[in-house]
Design an enzyme around this catalytic site. Structure first.
Site, PDB file in Angstrom:
ATOM      1  CG  ASP A 199      -5.339 -16.814  52.696  1.00 18.83           C
ATOM      2  OD1 ASP A 199      -6.603 -16.761  52.478  1.00 18.83           O
ATOM      3  OD2 ASP A 199      -5.487 -17.993  52.667  1.00 18.83           O
ATOM      4  CG  HIS A 372      -7.948 -20.700  51.838  1.00 18.08           C
ATOM      5  ND1 HIS A 372      -7.118 -20.617  51.546  1.00 18.08           N
ATOM      6  CD2 HIS A 372      -8.648 -21.695  50.418  1.00 18.08           C
ATOM      7  CE1 HIS A 372      -6.884 -19.930  49.900  1.00 18.08           C
ATOM      8  NE2 HIS A 372      -8.283 -20.953  49.402  1.00 18.08           N
TER       9      HIS A 372
END
Length: 560
Positions: A199, A372
């Protein structure tokens, strides 16, 4: 006489094929292909960009999967966000695929399939479990994110070991008390990982992403000082955030109601699966809230991104059937605007202020944290996994580049870092690795209503022109044998000028069209396409000269 050594049998390679999620935020989808088997990781959607007029959602291009559907062994979904599950129904309409994910993820997929009147081969997996799909041996590892049930994947293949992070952040104090399985990650790094996909959403941000606990503390403070009704908007999928809101409501002796279809569905599902713990009597129907004193009520709603038809937008506009905003109501937007949504969120905030509400949003309180990982968390995961090769995923080009640089700073060789685009193929085995560009069709497929892929660049260009300068239709009836104008030409305008206030301009435009048709008759231009083109050109020149605008001009001739 010495025999020459026989050349070794060429080793089959594993192909890593991103169909979506690179150079963009959303529609995440990656294929792993080994010989005659394909494993799908995620199947997400993205929201349309501002110039995609009338488009509902954007999904990946399934052409390659449809052409190779006999090879597909299954799909594993890392978590239940729309950018990872949103396209599942559209794929299942074309290809039957067994789907694997955590209990909440599978529950959310099932809800989505019901909306499309579909049934799927859905399989729940637990964190820590290992299962086989063809030649792929997959270990699901617990990771923390802004939704419960998030997984990262360790995938053993005959060509090498792949680690896929899914979306993640490192939260040492998660709401559900289920931290990342660091032991498994360290063990994986010790075994050796050939390729890591990770990610990159926050790869440009330094430091750490704050824990969800920070939001809990901010909400506790707000709830303690609130004197009237609390209306709080958040992402329906953020079950942990919903749990914190409920916990604070219980502490302050308030009842809780939920509004918005997706919020109602997720709360019902999360209760069934045990992801939410709500004491008996706390949850009430939104229609029954009129009888509850304002200081004893919390309403959890959708619409934190200012979506036009969401519950919060309807509350702000005074169009919600069950909730009418009152002066002094405290409205909390527990989210940060997604890039591109800033204006719509600001519009909703302004409407709420106009109606006398006290509005708390990300600019003035710590009521949202990202799901995130920032740079320091990415470094920790890289240090645990220690991959030989690295491919950043889930991000725009700037995110991928920055993540590549971060990996290089941690000791990954520059020529072992691969920045791909959707449709490229990263092919590797124990002996070699290479990138093959533009191998697979990976266009953005636009969904407009029930139409999937039937709106392309030409239609979008016309919609853009219509939005900018409007439409002029020229209608005339013409004798097919003599080319005489029997009736018309008449001018119809939409989105160009208001006809009643510009009668002189419309009359002059009509005369220009009539003169052009007469000229075609004199020159014996009987080809209707040619006549339409000449009317379009002459009228376009006249309109631009008079108005400096270029509307779409559509001649319609009827033969009589």
């Amino acid at each position: 006489m010495k025999r020459k050594p026989r050349p070794g049998k060429p080793r089959p390679s594993l192909k890593v094929i991103p169909i979506g999620g690179l150079n963009e935020i959303g529609k995440n989808m990656t294929l792993l292909e080994y010989e005659n088997e394909i494993l799908i990781i995620d199947c997400g959607m993205s929201f349309p960009e501002s110039e995609m007029y009338g488009i509902d959602i954007v999904i990946p291009d399934f052409t390659y999967l449809i052409e190779n559907q006999d090879k597909i062994v299954g799909m594993v979904i890392t978590h239940g966000h729309e950018d990872h599950i949103g396209s599942v129904p559209y794929l299942l309409k074309k290809v039957n695929v067994p789907i694997y994910g955590s209990r909440l993820t599978i529950g959310l997929v099932e809800n989505k399939l019901k909306e499309h009147r579909l049934k799927g081969n859905l399989n729940s997996i637990e964190p820590g479990s290992t299962f086989k799909l063809g030649s792929f041996k997959i270990e699901a590892i617990r990771i923390t994110h802004s939704i419960a049930g998030a997984l990262c994947l360790a995938i053993e293949t005959p060509a090498g070991r792949v680690f896929h992070s899914g979306d993640f952040k490192i939260d040492y104090t998660p709401v559900d008390g289920e931290p990342i399985d660091f032991f498994k990650l360290a063990e994986l790094g010790k075994k050796g990982v050939d390729l890591m996909l990770c990610d990159s959403t926050n790869a440009t941000r330094s430091g750490y992403t704050s824990s969800e606990k920070v939001v809990g503390e901010a909400l506790e403070s707000i709830f303690r000082r609130a004197k009237k009704r609390i209306i709080i908007a958040t992402f329906s999928s953020n079950v942990h955030r919903v749990q914190m809101i409920i916990d604070n409501a219980v502490k302050e002796g308030r009842k809780v109601a939920v509004s918005g279809r997706s919020m109602e569905n997720v709360v019902t599902l999360a209760l069934e699966l045990g992801y939410l713990d709500i004491p008996e009597g706390v949850l009430v129907d939104i229609k029954m809230t009129k009888n509850i004193p304002d200081e004893k009520l919390v309403i959890i709603t959708t619409g934190s991104q200012g979506e036009p038809m969401s519950a919060l937008s309807r509350i702000a506009s005074g169009e919600h059937r069950a909730v009418k905003l009152k002066p002094g109501d405290m409205v909390i937007l527990s989210s940060t605007p997604v890039p591109g949504n800033e204006k719509t969120v600001a519009n909703v905030v302004n409407k709420l202020f106009e109606k006398g509400a006290e509005v708390i949003y990300s600019d003035i309180a710590d009521i949202h944290v990202s799901g995130h990982a920032c740079q320091e968390e990415l470094k920790l995961l890289h240090s645990l996994i220690k991959p030989k090769y690295f491919m950043p995923v889930h991000g725009e080009y700037r995110h991928l580049i920055q993540h590549g640089k971060l990996a290089e700073s941690l000791g990954v060789k520059k020529d072992h870092i691969f920045i791909l685009e959707n449709g490229d193929v990263l092919s590797f085995n124990k002996r070699k690795i290479e990138v093959l560009t533009n191998q697979v069709s990976a266009d953005a497929i636009l969904v407009d209503g029930l139409g999937v892929g039937d709106v392309g660049n030409i239609v979008l260009r016309d919609r853009k022109l219509l939005s900018e300068s409007g439409l002029i239709i020229v209608v005339a009836s013409i004798d097919g044998s003599t080319q005489e104008i029997v009736s018309g030409p008449d001018i119809i305008s939409r989105g160009f000028v208001y006809v009643r206030e510009n009668e002189a301009l419309i009359e002059e435009a009509r005369q220009v069209a009539a003169e052009t048709l007469e000229r075609c008759k004199r020159n014996k231009k009987n080809d209707w396409n040619s006549m339409k083109a000449q009317v379009r050109d002459s009228l376009g020149d006249y309109i631009y000269e008079r108005t400096k605008r270029s509307p779409i001009i559509l001649p319609i001739f009827m033969e009589v």
